[in-house]
Design a protein around this motif. Structure first.
Motif, PDB file in Angstrom:
ATOM      1  N   GLU A  50       0.322 -33.844   2.762  1.00 30.97           N
ATOM      2  CA  GLU A  50       1.677 -33.654   2.235  1.00 30.97           C
ATOM      3  C   GLU A  50       2.446 -32.616   3.031  1.00 30.97           C
ATOM      4  O   GLU A  50       3.412 -32.049   2.539  1.00 30.97           O
ATOM      5  CB  GLU A  50       1.619 -33.240   0.759  1.00 30.97           C
ATOM      6  N   ALA A  51       1.978 -32.329   4.235  1.00 32.12           N
ATOM      7  CA  ALA A  51       2.668 -31.317   5.019  1.00 32.12           C
ATOM      8  C   ALA A  51       4.039 -31.836   5.417  1.00 32.12           C
ATOM      9  O   ALA A  51       4.340 -33.014   5.290  1.00 32.12           O
ATOM     10  CB  ALA A  51       1.851 -30.988   6.258  1.00 32.12           C
TER      11      ALA A  51
ATOM     12  N   LEU B 128      -2.650 -24.915  11.755  1.00 27.62           N
ATOM     13  CA  LEU B 128      -1.501 -25.754  11.410  1.00 27.62           C
ATOM     14  C   LEU B 128      -0.922 -25.330  10.063  1.00 27.62           C
ATOM     15  O   LEU B 128       0.291 -25.232   9.888  1.00 27.62           O
ATOM     16  CB  LEU B 128      -1.959 -27.204  11.347  1.00 27.62           C
ATOM     17  N   PHE B 129      -1.818 -25.051   9.148  1.00 26.57           N
ATOM     18  CA  PHE B 129      -1.372 -24.654   7.816  1.00 26.57           C
ATOM     19  C   PHE B 129      -0.630 -23.320   7.866  1.00 26.57           C
ATOM     20  O   PHE B 129       0.447 -23.162   7.308  1.00 26.57           O
ATOM     21  CB  PHE B 129      -2.583 -24.572   6.889  1.00 26.57           C
TER      22      PHE B 129
ATOM     23  N   ALA C 189       2.874 -34.826  11.734  1.00 27.22           N
ATOM     24  CA  ALA C 189       2.663 -35.536  12.989  1.00 27.22           C
ATOM     25  C   ALA C 189       1.685 -34.781  13.877  1.00 27.22           C
ATOM     26  O   ALA C 189       0.961 -35.379  14.659  1.00 27.22           O
ATOM     27  CB  ALA C 189       3.997 -35.700  13.704  1.00 27.22           C
ATOM     28  N   ARG C 190       1.657 -33.483  13.727  1.00 28.33           N
ATOM     29  CA  ARG C 190       0.753 -32.718  14.580  1.00 28.33           C
ATOM     30  C   ARG C 190      -0.679 -32.744  14.087  1.00 28.33           C
ATOM     31  O   ARG C 190      -1.579 -32.292  14.794  1.00 28.33           O
ATOM     32  CB  ARG C 190       1.231 -31.269  14.646  1.00 28.33           C
ATOM     33  N   GLY C 191      -0.863 -33.231  12.910  1.00 28.93           N
ATOM     34  CA  GLY C 191      -2.192 -33.150  12.330  1.00 28.93           C
ATOM     35  C   GLY C 191      -3.128 -34.279  12.735  1.00 28.93           C
ATOM     36  O   GLY C 191      -4.008 -34.649  11.982  1.00 28.93           O
TER      37      GLY C 191
ATOM     38  N   LEU D 292       1.136 -16.348  -0.502  1.00 29.16           N
ATOM     39  CA  LEU D 292       2.008 -17.259   0.248  1.00 29.16           C
ATOM     40  C   LEU D 292       1.285 -18.554   0.553  1.00 29.16           C
ATOM     41  O   LEU D 292       1.851 -19.644   0.449  1.00 29.16           O
ATOM     42  CB  LEU D 292       2.463 -16.593   1.544  1.00 29.16           C
ATOM     43  N   ARG D 293       0.022 -18.447   0.911  1.00 28.42           N
ATOM     44  CA  ARG D 293      -0.750 -19.666   1.211  1.00 28.42           C
ATOM     45  C   ARG D 293      -0.890 -20.520  -0.042  1.00 28.42           C
ATOM     46  O   ARG D 293      -0.723 -21.742   0.002  1.00 28.42           O
ATOM     47  CB  ARG D 293      -2.131 -19.282   1.730  1.00 28.42           C
ATOM     48  N   LEU D 294      -1.172 -19.838  -1.150  1.00 31.11           N
ATOM     49  CA  LEU D 294      -1.323 -20.583  -2.405  1.00 31.11           C
ATOM     50  C   LEU D 294      -0.032 -21.310  -2.752  1.00 31.11           C
ATOM     51  O   LEU D 294      -0.054 -22.444  -3.208  1.00 31.11           O
ATOM     52  CB  LEU D 294      -1.664 -19.617  -3.537  1.00 31.11           C
TER      53      LEU D 294
END
Lengths: 279, 657
Positions: free
Chosen positions: B235-236, B307-308, B242-244, B381-383
């Protein structure tokens, strides 16, 4: 609101496979949907077609132009109740009926369970998809059956159940479902059941228990051509994508007719007596 | 079989030449034929002639010289000689032509007479004139084709040829077999290496797949990279989705080559806390875990993490554009966020967020007192982004609204906004609470009760109940939990007035709402005043008893004002019923002295001042107005052991009966 529709048929053995393919196409897990549809019909009988046309000479003053109105069509309406597995009866018919009337009461913040749905006969347009006008009204309180009977006035016709899975792919709502009904004679019932039967006791209406794949795009700004085209294109793109898996087709317009048919009254009994006299 | 044995030793080389003098019959025939073409008939070849020739050949150079000399002599032949020569040549030519005509005619006649067997052919014209005169009947000449009688020499020659052909056949077959063997061996080795390559590639692919990475087929370039690994989150955002994807290429040994996308330097988010320009805390960088995973899996994982983290940073830097008004800025690719805290030390606190290469070694020349905060912010922030991913799927799965002209726009996930509103909310409400606690202590020391009832955020208090009673069964508990952070925060503080007694207490309620966006754009306090204060404040009854203030300082001073008014106008009035006169809207009350009732002007003006948590009561006697007011004052600052306000005022009033 208008609905753009395409239908396809999935035989029962392919159900699992199509479910998985759809999950891949829509990139989401299927959502189980259980619904009860209760059909109502207006108590007033429809007028005879063409009865509004003036027959014979008129004794009206000629210069008064009365607008010739077509006979108003009467439509079947349906109540849709969203169900979950727990709503169905647990036992095998021996449990005591609770006797509670149907209730559409919803707590604040919760999704309404009952809605009144009206579907018009599909358009005569030729766009490759079926287009029809629908309205949906959520009911949030009261006894839906009583309201429905009083509002028309309507009369109860029958009820059936729909079970299936729903996906959402962009703006296309994909509903893979089949219609279930309670076996047995149903013409005697005059009101929807307050206690639902056991889910296992329901039988598919189609004995081969095939599933229907319904692809639907809802359009609000129907008169805006760009919006309508976008909706049609999206639906057709989905149709193209599913080619080879499920053939989505334009349903026959008249098979989706929701109008109440005019039944000619039985001929008067005097005719019978007259006939032997002719011989 | 015996043939094959004899063949085994045969090597393919030119036919062995026998001794020069022992010419076989066949060779002799060949030699004779050659001689005939070279030198004419055998008769002319004698030993002597040959010897002469050899001699002449030896003297060739001289001969050439002589020829040159002779040419000069023969330069002038006589005309007679020439004429003779011409005649001779003409005669010769005529003879030869005659012969040729004769032979041709003969041949033609022969063919014609042979063909005349067929009666359908009219060949009269084909006969030569002479032949026709002879009157040979047509069809009198037969033709038959027979094999020449086999001569013993021929038989020998044929046998030899057959033998030779067989040998050649065998030899070439051997060679072909040899070549085939070589090719087969080569193919076998190639196949073996290919199999090894494939096995290795599949093993590695399988081990990647077993670790839970999703493998998918690539459409193009199928030879070297039949598979690709999808490590990006489903869901990025579009750019990151596309980079994943990285193709798994095969190298010479079959092991997987690192795709450039995987070989990028992994990046990570770093949060630092800066107090007064000094870094006091930094989030931990993820530890390099080089356990038994193979390189490719590790790099896939690193790429996924990177990436995340990059997406978190990207979303935040997009968000900074909307948040310039809140003191958020992006400078040198570092997001700077002002987050003032309640304490002095953290007044000028800033949160610095940047995205750095993961294996950069940053010297940690700082005290780590705020490391926990930085670390928590980073995790938060990550969460939040993970939550946003979940919500994207959730929103996508809902039945979409009907199509309209208005496009649904995708909002950026509220990462910085959430952080900002939390920090702003906590700052506002904590400083308010701290202040009110100080005030309560001060008032208590002055003998006045002030009950405080405060919550920082109402939904945090009953978080578990909210989740438990939720109707939204399709959302997981963690998402519901995180969703409370994206809603407006609301904290309530209720303080009872000092004048109110226990039974029916009058409360001032301050509800603090924070939302970065409509309608608050920050933190807003809403004060609700109790009815008793309305009369004190001289407000009309139907006026709304709610006031909105955006700054905490305003609320503090307004509360001070209200409390001092309540103390002066209500508490003291109740203390001296019938003897108090309120002359102004200031927190000032005049108390008539008890003794003289008859037109005396003995009255004390007591004014109450509450400021910065310090309560000050000043009493002045208007008796001395002419000479100048004598003012007495007392200050309560929260330390115990002072007399209460009531006692103090009583002592002042009673001093001048």
């Amino acid at each position: 609101m208008h609905e753009l529709l395409l239908y396809g048929q999935v035989p029962a053995p392919r159900h699992e496979q199509v479910l998985k393919i759809l999950a891949g196409v829509a990139a989401m897990q299927p959502r189980r949907v259980l619904e009860r549809h209760i059909i109502y019909k207006p108590q007033r009988a429809p007028e005879e077609p063409g009865s509004h046309l003036r027959r014979g000479g008129s004794q009206n003053v000629t210069n008064r132009q009365t607008k010739q109105q077509g006979a108003k069509d009467l439509f079947y309406n349906q109540l849709v109740q969203k169900l979950s597995e727990e709503d169905f009866g647990q036992g095998d018919g021996y449990h005591q009926p609770s006797g509670k009337p149907l209730s559409a009461d919803t707590e604040p913040g919760a999704e309404p369970k009952w809605s009144l749905e009206f579907q018009d006969i599909p358009d005569t347009g030729d766009r490759g998809v079926s287009i029809r006008l629908t309205t949906s009204t959520d009911l949030v309180s009261g006894d839906p059956h009583t309201w429905m009977v009083a509002a028309g006035p309507h009369q109860f016709v029958s009820e059936y159940y729909v079970e299936g899975h729903r996906f959402v792919h962009g703006n296309v709502i994909i509903f893979l479902h089949r219609v279930l009904h309670e076996p047995g004679v149903r013409s005697l019932e005059t009101a929807p059941k307050t206690d639902l039967p056991n889910f296992a006791a329901l039988q598919p209406l189609d004995p081969s228990s095939a599933y229907i794949l319904e692809a639907k795009v809802r359009v609000q700004d129907f008169n805006n051509t760009a919006v309508l085209e976008a909706g049609v294109d999206e639906l057709k793109a989905f149709q193209k994508r599913m080619k080879g898996c499920v053939d989505l087709e334009l349903p026959d317009r008249l098979s989706l007719d929701t109008r109440v048919k005019w039944v000619p009254p039985p001929p008067p009994p005097t005719m019978r007596r007259a006939q032997p006299g002719h011989r | 079989m015996s043939g094959a044995e004899t063949m085994a030793s045969v090597a393919l080389r030119p036919w062995p030449a026998s001794a020069r003098d022992a010419l076989s019959k066949e060779d002799l025939y060949q030699q004779i034929a050659q001689l005939t073409t070279e030198r004419g008939h055998l008769r002319g070849i004698t030993e002597k002639a040959l010897q002469d020739e050899i001699d002449a050949g030896k003297e060739l150079p001289e001969d050439v010289m002589e020829a040159v000399e002779q040419e000069k002599k023969e330069e002038a032949p006589t005309a007679r000689d020439k004429l003779e020569e011409i005649h001779r040549v003409r005669n010769e030519m005529a003879t030869k032509l005659e012969w040729a005509t004769f032979s041709a005619a003969n041949a033609l006649d022969l063919v014609a007479i042979i063909l005349s067997k067929d009666p359908s052919k009219n060949l009269e014209s084909a006969y030569s004139h002479k032949f026709k005169q002879q009157g040979v009947p047509p069809g009198s000449f037969g033709l038959d084709k027979t094999d020449p009688p086999e001569r013993p020499a021929d038989r020998q020659r044929l046998a030899d040829t057959a033998m030779r052909q067989q040998l050649v056949m065998k030899g070439s077959r051997m060679e072909a077999l040899d070549w085939a063997t070589d090719n087969l061996l080569k193919a076998a080795t190639k196949l073996e290496t290919e199999v090894r390559k494939e096995t290795k590639y599949w093993e590695e692919t399988l081990s990647i797949s077993k670790k839970g990475w999703s493998i998918q087929r690539t459409r193009k370039d199928g030879r070297h990279a039949p598979f690709a690994v999808r490590y990006g989150l489903p869901e990025a955002g579009n750019h990151f989705k596309a980079r994943g994807l990285a193709p798994l290429r095969m190298d010479k040994d079959g092991s997987i080559i690192l795709d450039p996308a995987l070989a990028l330097k992994p990046k990570t988010l770093r949060v630092r806390i800066s107090d007064n320009g000094k870094i006091t805390g930094a989030s931990n960088l993820p530890t390099q875990s080089d356990v038994d995973e193979s390189a490719i899996e590790k790099s896939i994982q690193l790429a996924r993490d990177s990436l995340f983290e990059e997406e978190v940073f990207h979303e935040m830097s997009m968000e900074t554009r909307q948040l310039l008004a809140y003191g958020v800025e992006l400078r040198n690719s570092v997001i700077q966020l002002a987050a003032p805290g309640p304490s002095d030390r953290s007044k000028h606190r800033k949160i610095l967020i940047d995205c750095i290469a993961r294996d950069d070694n940053i010297p940690l020349g700082q005290d780590g007192s705020q490391d926990w905060l930085a670390q928590n912010i980073a995790e938060f922030l990550r969460l939040l982004l993970t939550h946003e991913h979940h919500m994207r799927l959730h929103r996508r799965s809902q039945i979409p609204p009907p199509l309209t002209q208005h496009k649904r726009q995708q909002s950026t996930p509220p990462l910085l906004r959430t952080l900002l509103s939390i920090s702003s909310h906590l700052d506002a409400i904590d400083s308010l609470h701290a202040y009110l606690n100080v005030v309560a202590r001060t008032l208590k020391s002055a003998g006045l009760e002030l009950a405080l009832e405060a919550s920082r955020e109402t939904s945090w208090v009953k978080l578990t109940d909210i989740i438990k009673e939720s109707h939204r069964k399709d959302l997981s508990a963690i998402d519901q939990l995180l969703q409370t952070f994206t809603r407006p925060f609301e904290g309530t503080t209720a303080l009872s007035l000092p004048s109110s007694n226990g039974a029916q207490s009058e409360h001032i309620t301050v509800s603090t709402r924070t939302y970065i966006g409509q309608p608050h754009f920050g933190t807003e306090h809403k004060l609700t005043l109790p009815p008793s204060l309305i009369s004190v404040l001289n407000l009309s009854n139907d006026q709304q008893r709610q006031f909105k203030m955006s700054s905490t300082e305003d609320v503090k001073s307004y509360l001070d004002w209200n409390l001092s008014l309540d103390i002066s106008h209500t508490v003291l009035s109740k203390e001296y019923p019938g003897r108090t006169v309120i002359k102004s809207k200031d927190p000032r009350v005049c108390i008539l002295s008890n003794g003289s009732k008859k037109g005396s002007h003995k009255e004390y003006a007591v004014s109450i001042q509450l400021e910065n948590g310090i309560l000050k009561a000043t009493a002045s006697n208007n008796m001395h107005l002419v000479t100048g007011a004598i003012a007495e004052s007392f200050v309560w600052n929260g330390s115990p052991g002072h007399p209460s306000l009531r006692e103090k005022v009583k002592s002042w009033v009673d001093r001048y009966p």
